[in-house]
Scaffold this active site. Structure first.
Site, PDB file in Angstrom:
ATOM      1  N   GLY A  10       0.796  -1.227   0.000  1.00  0.00           N
ATOM      2  CA  GLY A  10       0.000   0.000   0.000  1.00  0.00           C
ATOM      3  C   GLY A  10       0.828   1.275   0.000  1.00  0.00           C
ATOM      4  O   GLY A  10       0.351   2.330   0.426  1.00  0.00           O
ATOM      5  N   ARG A  50     -15.682 -14.890 -10.205  1.00  0.00           N
ATOM      6  CA  ARG A  50     -15.114 -13.529 -10.231  1.00  0.00           C
ATOM      7  C   ARG A  50     -16.239 -12.498 -10.181  1.00  0.00           C
ATOM      8  O   ARG A  50     -16.156 -11.477  -9.494  1.00  0.00           O
ATOM      9  CB  ARG A  50     -14.290 -13.368 -11.513  1.00  0.00           C
ATOM     10  CG  ARG A  50     -13.486 -12.103 -11.576  1.00  0.00           C
ATOM     11  CD  ARG A  50     -12.602 -12.067 -12.807  1.00  0.00           C
ATOM     12  NE  ARG A  50     -11.564 -13.078 -12.831  1.00  0.00           N
ATOM     13  CZ  ARG A  50     -10.443 -13.039 -12.100  1.00  0.00           C
ATOM     14  NH1 ARG A  50     -10.208 -12.029 -11.287  1.00  0.00           N
ATOM     15  NH2 ARG A  50      -9.549 -13.994 -12.173  1.00  0.00           N
ATOM     16  N   ILE A 102      -7.603  -9.413 -11.362  1.00  0.00           N
ATOM     17  CA  ILE A 102      -8.218  -9.021 -12.636  1.00  0.00           C
ATOM     18  C   ILE A 102      -9.690  -8.762 -12.363  1.00  0.00           C
ATOM     19  O   ILE A 102     -10.353  -9.537 -11.655  1.00  0.00           O
ATOM     20  CB  ILE A 102      -8.018 -10.132 -13.680  1.00  0.00           C
ATOM     21  CG1 ILE A 102      -6.527 -10.215 -14.019  1.00  0.00           C
ATOM     22  CG2 ILE A 102      -8.853  -9.872 -14.925  1.00  0.00           C
ATOM     23  CD1 ILE A 102      -6.151 -11.359 -14.921  1.00  0.00           C
ATOM     24  N   HIS A 141       0.599   0.996 -13.269  1.00  0.00           N
ATOM     25  CA  HIS A 141       1.287  -0.198 -13.746  1.00  0.00           C
ATOM     26  C   HIS A 141       2.783   0.105 -13.809  1.00  0.00           C
ATOM     27  O   HIS A 141       3.177   1.175 -14.287  1.00  0.00           O
ATOM     28  CB  HIS A 141       0.759  -0.584 -15.137  1.00  0.00           C
ATOM     29  CG  HIS A 141       1.386  -1.835 -15.653  1.00  0.00           C
ATOM     30  ND1 HIS A 141       1.046  -3.086 -15.171  1.00  0.00           N
ATOM     31  CD2 HIS A 141       2.343  -2.038 -16.578  1.00  0.00           C
ATOM     32  CE1 HIS A 141       1.782  -3.998 -15.793  1.00  0.00           C
ATOM     33  NE2 HIS A 141       2.577  -3.386 -16.650  1.00  0.00           N
ATOM     34  N   GLU A 182      -9.652  -4.528 -21.257  1.00  0.00           N
ATOM     35  CA  GLU A 182      -8.424  -5.282 -21.522  1.00  0.00           C
ATOM     36  C   GLU A 182      -7.371  -4.928 -20.472  1.00  0.00           C
ATOM     37  O   GLU A 182      -7.182  -3.741 -20.152  1.00  0.00           O
ATOM     38  CB  GLU A 182      -7.921  -4.918 -22.923  1.00  0.00           C
ATOM     39  CG  GLU A 182      -7.067  -5.990 -23.547  1.00  0.00           C
ATOM     40  CD  GLU A 182      -6.623  -5.597 -24.962  1.00  0.00           C
ATOM     41  OE1 GLU A 182      -5.563  -6.053 -25.386  1.00  0.00           O
ATOM     42  OE2 GLU A 182      -7.343  -4.803 -25.593  1.00  0.00           O
ATOM     43  N   GLN A 210       9.030   6.873  -8.189  1.00  0.00           N
ATOM     44  CA  GLN A 210       8.331   7.727  -9.167  1.00  0.00           C
ATOM     45  C   GLN A 210       6.827   7.495  -9.139  1.00  0.00           C
ATOM     46  O   GLN A 210       6.041   8.431  -9.319  1.00  0.00           O
ATOM     47  CB  GLN A 210       8.874   7.461 -10.579  1.00  0.00           C
ATOM     48  CG  GLN A 210      10.277   7.962 -10.791  1.00  0.00           C
ATOM     49  CD  GLN A 210      10.399   9.459 -10.537  1.00  0.00           C
ATOM     50  OE1 GLN A 210       9.635  10.248 -11.064  1.00  0.00           O
ATOM     51  NE2 GLN A 210      11.356   9.835  -9.704  1.00  0.00           N
TER      52      GLN A 210
HETATM   53  C1  GAR Z   1       3.378  -1.125  -7.522  1.00  0.00           C
HETATM   54  O1  GAR Z   1       4.683  -1.175  -8.058  1.00  0.00           O
HETATM   55  C2  GAR Z   1       2.350  -1.151  -8.625  1.00  0.00           C
HETATM   56  O2  GAR Z   1       2.751  -0.447  -9.767  1.00  0.00           O
HETATM   57  C3  GAR Z   1       2.244  -2.619  -8.899  1.00  0.00           C
HETATM   58  O3  GAR Z   1       2.302  -3.226  -7.629  1.00  0.00           O
HETATM   59  C4  GAR Z   1       3.070  -2.401  -6.739  1.00  0.00           C
HETATM   60  C5  GAR Z   1       2.234  -2.139  -5.502  1.00  0.00           C
HETATM   61  O4  GAR Z   1       2.991  -1.493  -4.530  1.00  0.00           O
HETATM   62  N1  GAR Z   1       1.046  -2.942  -9.579  1.00  0.00           N
HETATM   63  C6  GAR Z   1       0.948  -3.912 -10.471  1.00  0.00           C
HETATM   64  O5  GAR Z   1       1.870  -4.641 -10.758  1.00  0.00           O
HETATM   65  C7  GAR Z   1      -0.421  -4.059 -11.104  1.00  0.00           C
HETATM   66  N2  GAR Z   1      -0.376  -4.990 -12.181  1.00  0.00           N
HETATM   67  P1  GAR Z   1       2.279  -0.805  -3.279  1.00  0.00           P
HETATM   68  O6  GAR Z   1       1.326  -1.846  -2.672  1.00  0.00           O
HETATM   69  O7  GAR Z   1       3.405  -0.481  -2.355  1.00  0.00           O
HETATM   70  O8  GAR Z   1       1.550   0.405  -3.769  1.00  0.00           O
END
Ligand code: GAR
Length: 193
Positions: free
Chosen positions: A12, A69, A96, A113, A147, A177
């Site tokens: 998080g 789902r 998903i 992402h 998608e 970042q």
């Molecule tokens: C982040 O790097 C985010 O971009 C990635 O998971 C991490 C979560 O970190 N998300 C994905 O890969 C989605 N496909 P966080 O829980 O510390 O925010």
């Protein structure tokens, strides 16, 4: 007041960065927004404690108990809709989502992402960027469409890939970042609403 609902599955840190930006930048004044709730599909998500400490409503909906789902997503939508959100923010939410869920929140559902989309959708983005010999990597905030990891791009940030990087060092550089880009993207989207 625009309510923001954030969905997480783990650490998080993006959610925390958004909450901190909202406080620091006084989002309640401009664009008139607040983080109303943090919802996790995992009870052990570390980010839940951070949200609770700040008095933000939290909820856990574990997907194990649902046959489909669609059934999970319907229950998740019911939890989200209690907060009448202007924006639903996926922040490391590792599930998903069904087409029906995405359609319900069309135009108000964001994801971050860890790659420069449209390159490297899916998982293991950092290792794949290193293996491909990329000189740059980054992150993308985008509107969610049916998608996976495709959808209009809202914000991006670029970082260099350095000699000696492995997936972990690159992930850390990209994540720092992400924490800047996601709050900026949210303000941009809410300011247009
Ligand atoms: C982040 O790097 C985010 O971009 C990635 O998971 C991490 C979560 O970190 N998300 C994905 O890969 C989605 N496909 P966080 O829980 O510390 O925010």
């Amino acid at each position: 007041m625009h309510n923001i609902v954030i969905l997480i599955s783990g650490t998080g840190s993006n959610m925390a960065a958004i909450v901190q930006a909202a406080e620091r930048e006084r989002w309640h004044e401009q664009p008139g927004a607040r983080v109303a709730a943090v919802i996790s599909n995992r009870a052990d998500a570390q980010g839940l404690a951070f949200a609770r400490e700040r008095g933000i409503a939290t909820a856990v909906l574990e997907h194990g108990g649902f046959a489909t789902r669609e059934a999970f997503d319907a229950e998740l939508a019911a939890l989200i809709d209690r907060h009448a959100p202007a924006l639903v923010v996926l922040a490391g939410f590792m599930r998903i989502l069904s087409a029906g869920f995405v359609a319900r929140y069309a135009g108000r559902l964001l994801n971050i992402h860890p790659s420069l989309l449209p390159a490297f959708t899916g998982l293991h983005t950092h290792q794949r960027a290193i293996d491909a010999g990329c000189r740059f990597a980054g992150c993308t905030v985008h509107q969610v469409t049916a998608e996976l990891d495709v959808g209009p791009i809202v914000e991006q940030a670029v970082v260099p890939i350095l000699a000696g990087d492995d997936a972990a060092t690159l992930a850390a550089r990209v994540l720092s970042q992400e924490h800047l880009v996601y709050p900026r993207a949210i303000v941009r989207v809410l300011s247009k609403q």
